[in-house]
Design a protein around this motif. Structure first.
Motif, PDB file in Angstrom:
ATOM      1  N   VAL A  33       6.992  -7.908   2.243  1.00  0.00           N
ATOM      2  CA  VAL A  33       6.279  -6.646   2.086  1.00  0.00           C
ATOM      3  C   VAL A  33       5.794  -6.223   3.468  1.00  0.00           C
ATOM      4  O   VAL A  33       5.127  -6.992   4.166  1.00  0.00           O
ATOM      5  CB  VAL A  33       5.098  -6.793   1.107  1.00  0.00           C
ATOM      6  N   LEU A  34       6.141  -5.010   3.863  1.00  0.00           N
ATOM      7  CA  LEU A  34       5.760  -4.470   5.164  1.00  0.00           C
ATOM      8  C   LEU A  34       4.811  -3.306   4.963  1.00  0.00           C
ATOM      9  O   LEU A  34       5.072  -2.422   4.149  1.00  0.00           O
ATOM     10  CB  LEU A  34       7.005  -3.979   5.915  1.00  0.00           C
ATOM     11  N   ARG A  35       3.715  -3.299   5.725  1.00  0.00           N
ATOM     12  CA  ARG A  35       2.780  -2.179   5.615  1.00  0.00           C
ATOM     13  C   ARG A  35       2.232  -1.835   6.988  1.00  0.00           C
ATOM     14  O   ARG A  35       2.022  -2.712   7.817  1.00  0.00           O
ATOM     15  CB  ARG A  35       1.669  -2.472   4.630  1.00  0.00           C
ATOM     16  N   ASP A  36       2.024  -0.555   7.208  1.00  0.00           N
ATOM     17  CA  ASP A  36       1.457  -0.052   8.458  1.00  0.00           C
ATOM     18  C   ASP A  36       0.113   0.582   8.143  1.00  0.00           C
ATOM     19  O   ASP A  36       0.021   1.782   7.898  1.00  0.00           O
ATOM     20  CB  ASP A  36       2.381   0.994   9.098  1.00  0.00           C
ATOM     21  N   ASP A  37      -0.929  -0.238   8.107  1.00  0.00           N
ATOM     22  CA  ASP A  37      -2.259   0.280   7.794  1.00  0.00           C
ATOM     23  C   ASP A  37      -3.315  -0.276   8.744  1.00  0.00           C
ATOM     24  O   ASP A  37      -4.464  -0.457   8.369  1.00  0.00           O
ATOM     25  CB  ASP A  37      -2.620  -0.002   6.340  1.00  0.00           C
ATOM     26  N   ALA A  38      -2.909  -0.540   9.987  1.00  0.00           N
ATOM     27  CA  ALA A  38      -3.815  -1.060  11.018  1.00  0.00           C
ATOM     28  C   ALA A  38      -4.491  -2.342  10.549  1.00  0.00           C
ATOM     29  O   ALA A  38      -5.697  -2.510  10.675  1.00  0.00           O
ATOM     30  CB  ALA A  38      -4.824   0.000  11.430  1.00  0.00           C
ATOM     31  N   GLY A  39      -3.708  -3.237   9.994  1.00  0.00           N
ATOM     32  CA  GLY A  39      -4.262  -4.516   9.550  1.00  0.00           C
ATOM     33  C   GLY A  39      -5.241  -4.399   8.402  1.00  0.00           C
ATOM     34  O   GLY A  39      -6.128  -5.219   8.248  1.00  0.00           O
ATOM     35  N   GLY A  40      -5.086  -3.381   7.571  1.00  0.00           N
ATOM     36  CA  GLY A  40      -5.960  -3.161   6.424  1.00  0.00           C
ATOM     37  C   GLY A  40      -7.175  -2.303   6.741  1.00  0.00           C
ATOM     38  O   GLY A  40      -7.940  -1.959   5.846  1.00  0.00           O
ATOM     39  N   MET A  41      -7.359  -1.940   8.015  1.00  0.00           N
ATOM     40  CA  MET A  41      -8.534  -1.153   8.402  1.00  0.00           C
ATOM     41  C   MET A  41      -8.390   0.324   8.055  1.00  0.00           C
ATOM     42  O   MET A  41      -9.398   1.026   7.912  1.00  0.00           O
ATOM     43  CB  MET A  41      -8.800  -1.318   9.895  1.00  0.00           C
ATOM     44  N   LEU A  42      -7.151   0.818   7.916  1.00  0.00           N
ATOM     45  CA  LEU A  42      -6.918   2.227   7.595  1.00  0.00           C
ATOM     46  C   LEU A  42      -5.973   2.349   6.399  1.00  0.00           C
ATOM     47  O   LEU A  42      -4.826   2.748   6.535  1.00  0.00           O
ATOM     48  CB  LEU A  42      -6.323   2.955   8.812  1.00  0.00           C
ATOM     49  N   PRO A  43      -6.456   2.023   5.199  1.00  0.00           N
ATOM     50  CA  PRO A  43      -5.570   2.072   4.035  1.00  0.00           C
ATOM     51  C   PRO A  43      -5.014   3.461   3.749  1.00  0.00           C
ATOM     52  O   PRO A  43      -3.965   3.589   3.125  1.00  0.00           O
ATOM     53  CB  PRO A  43      -6.442   1.573   2.887  1.00  0.00           C
ATOM     54  N   ALA A  44      -5.664   4.514   4.216  1.00  0.00           N
ATOM     55  CA  ALA A  44      -5.172   5.871   3.987  1.00  0.00           C
ATOM     56  C   ALA A  44      -3.843   6.114   4.699  1.00  0.00           C
ATOM     57  O   ALA A  44      -3.100   7.026   4.351  1.00  0.00           O
ATOM     58  CB  ALA A  44      -6.202   6.893   4.435  1.00  0.00           C
ATOM     59  N   MET A  45      -3.523   5.294   5.686  1.00  0.00           N
ATOM     60  CA  MET A  45      -2.252   5.446   6.395  1.00  0.00           C
ATOM     61  C   MET A  45      -1.058   5.206   5.473  1.00  0.00           C
ATOM     62  O   MET A  45       0.048   5.619   5.778  1.00  0.00           O
ATOM     63  CB  MET A  45      -2.191   4.492   7.593  1.00  0.00           C
ATOM     64  N   ARG A  46      -1.297   4.538   4.338  1.00  0.00           N
ATOM     65  CA  ARG A  46      -0.197   4.292   3.399  1.00  0.00           C
ATOM     66  C   ARG A  46       0.366   5.588   2.829  1.00  0.00           C
ATOM     67  O   ARG A  46       1.483   5.610   2.342  1.00  0.00           O
ATOM     68  CB  ARG A  46      -0.661   3.378   2.268  1.00  0.00           C
ATOM     69  N   LEU A  47      -0.416   6.657   2.873  1.00  0.00           N
ATOM     70  CA  LEU A  47       0.101   7.948   2.419  1.00  0.00           C
ATOM     71  C   LEU A  47       1.170   8.459   3.376  1.00  0.00           C
ATOM     72  O   LEU A  47       2.115   9.116   2.974  1.00  0.00           O
ATOM     73  CB  LEU A  47      -1.032   8.953   2.279  1.00  0.00           C
ATOM     74  N   LEU A  48       1.004   8.165   4.656  1.00  0.00           N
ATOM     75  CA  LEU A  48       1.991   8.572   5.655  1.00  0.00           C
ATOM     76  C   LEU A  48       3.095   7.524   5.820  1.00  0.00           C
ATOM     77  O   LEU A  48       4.249   7.862   6.046  1.00  0.00           O
ATOM     78  CB  LEU A  48       1.313   8.792   7.008  1.00  0.00           C
ATOM     79  N   TYR A  49       2.700   6.265   5.747  1.00  0.00           N
ATOM     80  CA  TYR A  49       3.631   5.150   5.930  1.00  0.00           C
ATOM     81  C   TYR A  49       3.550   4.259   4.700  1.00  0.00           C
ATOM     82  O   TYR A  49       2.711   3.372   4.617  1.00  0.00           O
ATOM     83  CB  TYR A  49       3.268   4.349   7.183  1.00  0.00           C
ATOM     84  N   PRO A  50       4.413   4.473   3.726  1.00  0.00           N
ATOM     85  CA  PRO A  50       4.326   3.702   2.485  1.00  0.00           C
ATOM     86  C   PRO A  50       4.575   2.213   2.716  1.00  0.00           C
ATOM     87  O   PRO A  50       5.164   1.804   3.708  1.00  0.00           O
ATOM     88  CB  PRO A  50       5.414   4.305   1.602  1.00  0.00           C
ATOM     89  N   VAL A  51       4.098   1.420   1.784  1.00  0.00           N
ATOM     90  CA  VAL A  51       4.362  -0.018   1.786  1.00  0.00           C
ATOM     91  C   VAL A  51       5.834  -0.198   1.465  1.00  0.00           C
ATOM     92  O   VAL A  51       6.353   0.419   0.536  1.00  0.00           O
ATOM     93  CB  VAL A  51       3.479  -0.729   0.736  1.00  0.00           C
ATOM     94  N   ARG A  52       6.516  -1.024   2.244  1.00  0.00           N
ATOM     95  CA  ARG A  52       7.960  -1.192   2.069  1.00  0.00           C
ATOM     96  C   ARG A  52       8.290  -2.599   1.621  1.00  0.00           C
ATOM     97  O   ARG A  52       7.613  -3.557   2.009  1.00  0.00           O
ATOM     98  CB  ARG A  52       8.677  -0.890   3.384  1.00  0.00           C
ATOM     99  N   LEU A  53       9.327  -2.707   0.823  1.00  0.00           N
ATOM    100  CA  LEU A  53       9.843  -3.991   0.367  1.00  0.00           C
ATOM    101  C   LEU A  53      11.213  -4.177   1.004  1.00  0.00           C
ATOM    102  O   LEU A  53      12.099  -3.338   0.829  1.00  0.00           O
ATOM    103  CB  LEU A  53       9.957  -4.001  -1.161  1.00  0.00           C
ATOM    104  N   ALA A  54      11.375  -5.260   1.757  1.00  0.00           N
ATOM    105  CA  ALA A  54      12.629  -5.505   2.465  1.00  0.00           C
ATOM    106  C   ALA A  54      13.218  -6.850   2.055  1.00  0.00           C
ATOM    107  O   ALA A  54      12.490  -7.803   1.758  1.00  0.00           O
ATOM    108  CB  ALA A  54      12.397  -5.483   3.970  1.00  0.00           C
ATOM    109  N   VAL A  55      14.546  -6.898   2.034  1.00  0.00           N
ATOM    110  CA  VAL A  55      15.289  -8.121   1.741  1.00  0.00           C
ATOM    111  C   VAL A  55      16.407  -8.258   2.770  1.00  0.00           C
ATOM    112  O   VAL A  55      16.710  -7.327   3.508  1.00  0.00           O
ATOM    113  CB  VAL A  55      15.887  -8.113   0.317  1.00  0.00           C
ATOM    114  N   ARG A  56      17.049  -9.428   2.785  1.00  0.00           N
ATOM    115  CA  ARG A  56      18.218  -9.600   3.651  1.00  0.00           C
ATOM    116  C   ARG A  56      19.297  -8.619   3.205  1.00  0.00           C
ATOM    117  O   ARG A  56      19.415  -8.310   2.016  1.00  0.00           O
ATOM    118  CB  ARG A  56      18.759 -11.027   3.549  1.00  0.00           C
TER     119      ARG A  56
END
Length: 89
Positions: A33-56
């Motif tokens: 699971v990949l997320r860009d939310d400044a280490g959890g400090m800016l959860p609102a960033m998920r609206l711009l950068y959604p949480v992603r699920l990646a596999v091989r």
């Protein structure tokens, strides 16, 4: 050198991504699971950068097939007996 990863899903809710990862790992498909939310400090960033699920890359097709498959209990949700439907009166 590591294997190539591909993003197969995007989520607004991190919990949904974690559940999807658990489903894949139960089927022996490693996922991250990949997320860009400044280490959890800016959860609102998920609206711009959604949480992603990646596999091989080699696991992408079976992983998508598993996540798209209907849940076993979905058939029951359409059955009136489970939701107070007709009782035969």
């Amino acid at each position: 050198m590591g294997e190539a990863m591909v993003v197969i899903r995007e989520y607004v809710n991190e919990m949904e991504a974690l559940v999807a990862r658990s489903v894949l790992e139960a089927h022996q498909i490693p996922a991250v699971v990949l997320r860009d939310d400044a280490g959890g400090m800016l959860p609102a960033m998920r609206l711009l950068y959604p949480v992603r699920l990646a596999v091989r890359a080699v696991d992408a097709t079976p992983a998508i097939r598993i996540l798209d498959a209907p849940f076993e209990d979905d058939r029951r949700s359409n059955d009136d007996r489970w939701f107070g439907g007709t009782t035969g009166r």
